[in-house]
Design a protein around this motif. Structure first.
Motif, PDB file in Angstrom:
ATOM      1  N   MET A   1       0.791  -1.127   0.092  1.00 24.47           N
ATOM      2  CA  MET A   1       0.001   0.016  -0.206  1.00 24.47           C
ATOM      3  C   MET A   1       0.849   1.234   0.107  1.00 24.47           C
ATOM      4  O   MET A   1       1.551   1.626   0.968  1.00 24.47           O
ATOM      5  CB  MET A   1      -0.825   0.104   1.269  1.00 24.47           C
ATOM      6  CG  MET A   1      -2.141  -0.475   1.136  1.00 24.47           C
ATOM      7  SD  MET A   1      -3.151  -0.366   2.692  1.00 24.47           S
ATOM      8  CE  MET A   1      -2.519  -1.710   3.658  1.00 24.47           C
ATOM      9  N   ARG A   2       0.822   1.788  -1.066  1.00 20.71           N
ATOM     10  CA  ARG A   2       1.593   3.123  -1.023  1.00 20.71           C
ATOM     11  C   ARG A   2       0.742   4.315  -0.518  1.00 20.71           C
ATOM     12  O   ARG A   2      -0.651   4.504  -1.109  1.00 20.71           O
ATOM     13  CB  ARG A   2       2.076   3.510  -2.261  1.00 20.71           C
ATOM     14  CG  ARG A   2       3.069   2.807  -3.138  1.00 20.71           C
ATOM     15  CD  ARG A   2       3.524   3.158  -4.398  1.00 20.71           C
ATOM     16  NE  ARG A   2       3.599   4.503  -4.660  1.00 20.71           N
ATOM     17  CZ  ARG A   2       3.298   4.984  -5.699  1.00 20.71           C
ATOM     18  NH1 ARG A   2       3.131   4.533  -6.773  1.00 20.71           N
ATOM     19  NH2 ARG A   2       3.192   6.664  -5.789  1.00 20.71           N
ATOM     20  N   ILE A   3       1.277   5.192   0.235  1.00 16.55           N
ATOM     21  CA  ILE A   3       0.430   6.220   0.873  1.00 16.55           C
ATOM     22  C   ILE A   3      -0.065   7.136  -0.059  1.00 16.55           C
ATOM     23  O   ILE A   3      -1.229   7.823  -0.154  1.00 16.55           O
ATOM     24  CB  ILE A   3       1.204   6.907   1.922  1.00 16.55           C
ATOM     25  CG1 ILE A   3       0.650   8.105   2.539  1.00 16.55           C
ATOM     26  CG2 ILE A   3       2.509   7.670   1.035  1.00 16.55           C
ATOM     27  CD1 ILE A   3      -0.259   7.536   3.892  1.00 16.55           C
ATOM     28  N   GLU A   4       0.659   7.239  -1.111  1.00 15.12           N
ATOM     29  CA  GLU A   4       0.409   8.225  -2.415  1.00 15.12           C
ATOM     30  C   GLU A   4      -1.068   7.835  -2.968  1.00 15.12           C
ATOM     31  O   GLU A   4      -2.022   8.660  -3.262  1.00 15.12           O
ATOM     32  CB  GLU A   4       1.020   8.601  -3.199  1.00 15.12           C
ATOM     33  CG  GLU A   4       2.609   9.207  -2.844  1.00 15.12           C
ATOM     34  CD  GLU A   4       3.557   8.210  -2.333  1.00 15.12           C
ATOM     35  OE1 GLU A   4       3.293   7.069  -2.373  1.00 15.12           O
ATOM     36  OE2 GLU A   4       4.706   8.707  -1.755  1.00 15.12           O
ATOM     37  N   ASP A   5      -0.954   6.388  -3.005  1.00 13.27           N
ATOM     38  CA  ASP A   5      -2.346   5.857  -3.866  1.00 13.27           C
ATOM     39  C   ASP A   5      -3.684   6.004  -3.165  1.00 13.27           C
ATOM     40  O   ASP A   5      -4.757   6.321  -3.343  1.00 13.27           O
ATOM     41  CB  ASP A   5      -1.911   4.436  -4.081  1.00 13.27           C
ATOM     42  CG  ASP A   5      -0.792   4.270  -5.311  1.00 13.27           C
ATOM     43  OD1 ASP A   5      -0.675   5.357  -6.112  1.00 13.27           O
ATOM     44  OD2 ASP A   5      -0.303   3.061  -5.201  1.00 13.27           O
ATOM     45  N   VAL A   6      -3.173   5.643  -1.644  1.00 15.03           N
ATOM     46  CA  VAL A   6      -4.241   5.615  -0.657  1.00 15.03           C
ATOM     47  C   VAL A   6      -4.872   7.080  -0.566  1.00 15.03           C
ATOM     48  O   VAL A   6      -5.887   7.243  -0.378  1.00 15.03           O
ATOM     49  CB  VAL A   6      -3.824   5.381   0.790  1.00 15.03           C
ATOM     50  CG1 VAL A   6      -4.798   5.526   2.066  1.00 15.03           C
ATOM     51  CG2 VAL A   6      -3.464   3.912   0.595  1.00 15.03           C
ATOM     52  N   TRP A   7      -3.812   8.143  -0.677  1.00 13.21           N
ATOM     53  CA  TRP A   7      -4.272   9.415  -0.348  1.00 13.21           C
ATOM     54  C   TRP A   7      -5.065   9.889  -1.574  1.00 13.21           C
ATOM     55  O   TRP A   7      -6.163  10.637  -1.629  1.00 13.21           O
ATOM     56  CB  TRP A   7      -3.148  10.254   0.238  1.00 13.21           C
ATOM     57  CG  TRP A   7      -3.638  11.660   0.706  1.00 13.21           C
ATOM     58  CD1 TRP A   7      -3.547  13.001   0.050  1.00 13.21           C
ATOM     59  CD2 TRP A   7      -4.069  11.870   1.896  1.00 13.21           C
ATOM     60  NE1 TRP A   7      -4.009  13.710   0.955  1.00 13.21           N
ATOM     61  CE2 TRP A   7      -4.558  13.242   2.059  1.00 13.21           C
ATOM     62  CE3 TRP A   7      -4.746  10.800   3.025  1.00 13.21           C
ATOM     63  CZ2 TRP A   7      -5.104  13.575   3.227  1.00 13.21           C
ATOM     64  CZ3 TRP A   7      -5.121  11.326   4.052  1.00 13.21           C
ATOM     65  CH2 TRP A   7      -5.470  12.730   4.372  1.00 13.21           C
ATOM     66  N   GLN A   8      -4.608   9.534  -2.584  1.00 12.37           N
ATOM     67  CA  GLN A   8      -5.430  10.054  -3.912  1.00 12.37           C
ATOM     68  C   GLN A   8      -6.779   9.459  -4.086  1.00 12.37           C
ATOM     69  O   GLN A   8      -7.466  10.337  -4.468  1.00 12.37           O
ATOM     70  CB  GLN A   8      -4.420   9.761  -5.495  1.00 12.37           C
ATOM     71  CG  GLN A   8      -4.973  10.008  -6.623  1.00 12.37           C
ATOM     72  CD  GLN A   8      -4.291   9.726  -7.787  1.00 12.37           C
ATOM     73  OE1 GLN A   8      -3.199   8.902  -7.502  1.00 12.37           O
ATOM     74  NE2 GLN A   8      -4.532  10.078  -8.803  1.00 12.37           N
ATOM     75  N   GLN A   9      -6.947   8.410  -3.599  1.00 12.02           N
ATOM     76  CA  GLN A   9      -8.071   7.747  -3.589  1.00 12.02           C
ATOM     77  C   GLN A   9      -9.298   8.213  -2.497  1.00 12.02           C
ATOM     78  O   GLN A   9     -10.473   8.284  -2.907  1.00 12.02           O
ATOM     79  CB  GLN A   9      -7.955   6.003  -3.449  1.00 12.02           C
ATOM     80  CG  GLN A   9      -9.447   5.363  -3.545  1.00 12.02           C
ATOM     81  CD  GLN A   9      -9.222   3.969  -3.733  1.00 12.02           C
ATOM     82  OE1 GLN A   9      -8.006   3.410  -3.436  1.00 12.02           O
ATOM     83  NE2 GLN A   9     -10.034   3.186  -3.834  1.00 12.02           N
ATOM     84  N   TYR A  10      -8.852   8.600  -1.399  1.00 14.60           N
ATOM     85  CA  TYR A  10      -9.706   9.014  -0.386  1.00 14.60           C
ATOM     86  C   TYR A  10      -9.664  10.402   0.010  1.00 14.60           C
ATOM     87  O   TYR A  10     -10.534  10.826   0.878  1.00 14.60           O
ATOM     88  CB  TYR A  10      -9.311   7.944   0.872  1.00 14.60           C
ATOM     89  CG  TYR A  10      -9.710   6.388   0.303  1.00 14.60           C
ATOM     90  CD1 TYR A  10     -11.012   6.248   0.150  1.00 14.60           C
ATOM     91  CD2 TYR A  10      -8.524   5.658   0.542  1.00 14.60           C
ATOM     92  CE1 TYR A  10     -11.113   4.927   0.068  1.00 14.60           C
ATOM     93  CE2 TYR A  10      -9.051   4.335   0.265  1.00 14.60           C
ATOM     94  CZ  TYR A  10     -10.181   3.897  -0.035  1.00 14.60           C
ATOM     95  OH  TYR A  10     -10.311   2.758  -0.445  1.00 14.60           O
ATOM     96  N   GLN A  11      -8.490  11.322  -0.349  1.00 13.20           N
ATOM     97  CA  GLN A  11      -8.823  12.608   0.193  1.00 13.20           C
ATOM     98  C   GLN A  11      -9.757  13.345   0.029  1.00 13.20           C
ATOM     99  O   GLN A  11     -10.390  14.061   0.832  1.00 13.20           O
ATOM    100  CB  GLN A  11      -7.506  13.174  -0.742  1.00 13.20           C
ATOM    101  CG  GLN A  11      -7.136  14.715  -0.147  1.00 13.20           C
ATOM    102  CD  GLN A  11      -6.206  15.448  -0.970  1.00 13.20           C
ATOM    103  OE1 GLN A  11      -5.437  14.922  -1.877  1.00 13.20           O
ATOM    104  NE2 GLN A  11      -5.748  16.792  -0.594  1.00 13.20           N
ATOM    105  N   THR A  12     -10.586  13.387  -1.219  1.00 10.97           N
ATOM    106  CA  THR A  12     -11.838  13.903  -1.517  1.00 10.97           C
ATOM    107  C   THR A  12     -13.041  13.775  -0.619  1.00 10.97           C
ATOM    108  O   THR A  12     -13.661  14.357   0.053  1.00 10.97           O
ATOM    109  CB  THR A  12     -12.193  13.983  -2.996  1.00 10.97           C
ATOM    110  OG1 THR A  12     -11.046  14.321  -3.769  1.00 10.97           O
ATOM    111  CG2 THR A  12     -13.410  14.682  -3.472  1.00 10.97           C
TER     112      THR A  12
END
Length: 180
Positions: A1-12
């Motif tokens: 799990m890359r933090i960048e991918d997680v954040w991009q997916q759930y930030q909004t």
């Protein structure tokens, strides 16, 4: 799990959740930053990737609670500060616009039942008496009608709930037959 991918997916979604619970846009941005840092520090504790989103929203919820506790210690928090009012509708208000088209898509008997009870506020006991049926039978029919409504709704929207069953976010699915 890359933090960048997680954040991009759930930030909004996380920001929308924060906006529905925090009044000041600057505080929302600060809390979102705090959640990013906590996510970075603690993402390794998530064992099941399927539970990542619920973990994130629980983290966000805890961050909001901590935010209000800290503010309550330093000053009095007014009711106006508790809910975000600028720039968007609450999730419940957004979803409330969708209920009627879904109810109307149900079989007529179910639609009439839910219209009377859920939208017009008729008590189940009164409805049972008015239609000459046993109260226990009506309760069962209401439950089945709600389940049908929930199935229709889930075809169009993915609803996220917290540990108490409260709606915290939703996403429209592309293959929806109803428009709201």
């Amino acid at each position: 799990m890359r933090i960048e991918d997680v954040w991009q997916q759930y930030q909004t979604s996380l920001k929308r959740f924060l906006q529905s619970n925090v009044s000041c846009p600057d505080d929302v941005d600060d809390l979102l930053q705090d959640i990013l840092i906590k996510t970075y520090q603690q993402i390794g504790t998530v064992k099941d990737k399927n539970k990542l989103k619920s973990w994130l929203f629980q983290l966000a919820n805890n961050t909001i609670i901590d935010f209000y506790r800290k503010r309550a210690r330093s000053k009095d928090v007014t009711e106006d500060e508790l809910w975000y009012t600028e720039g968007g509708e609450s999730i419940h208000r957004q979803l409330s616009h969708c209920i009627l088209p879904f109810i109307q898509a149900l079989p007529e008997e179910d639609a009439q039942l839910l219209n009377a009870i859920e939208l017009n506020g008729t008590s189940q006991k009164d409805y049972a008496e008015q239609h000459g049926m046993k109260y226990s039978t009506l309760k069962s029919r209401v439950q089945k009608s709600r389940e049908k409504l929930n199935c229709l709704f889930n075809e169009c929207c993915e609803v996220k709930v917290d540990s108490h069953g409260n709606i915290i976010d939703f996403e429209e699915r592309k293959k929806c037959r109803n428009e709201c």
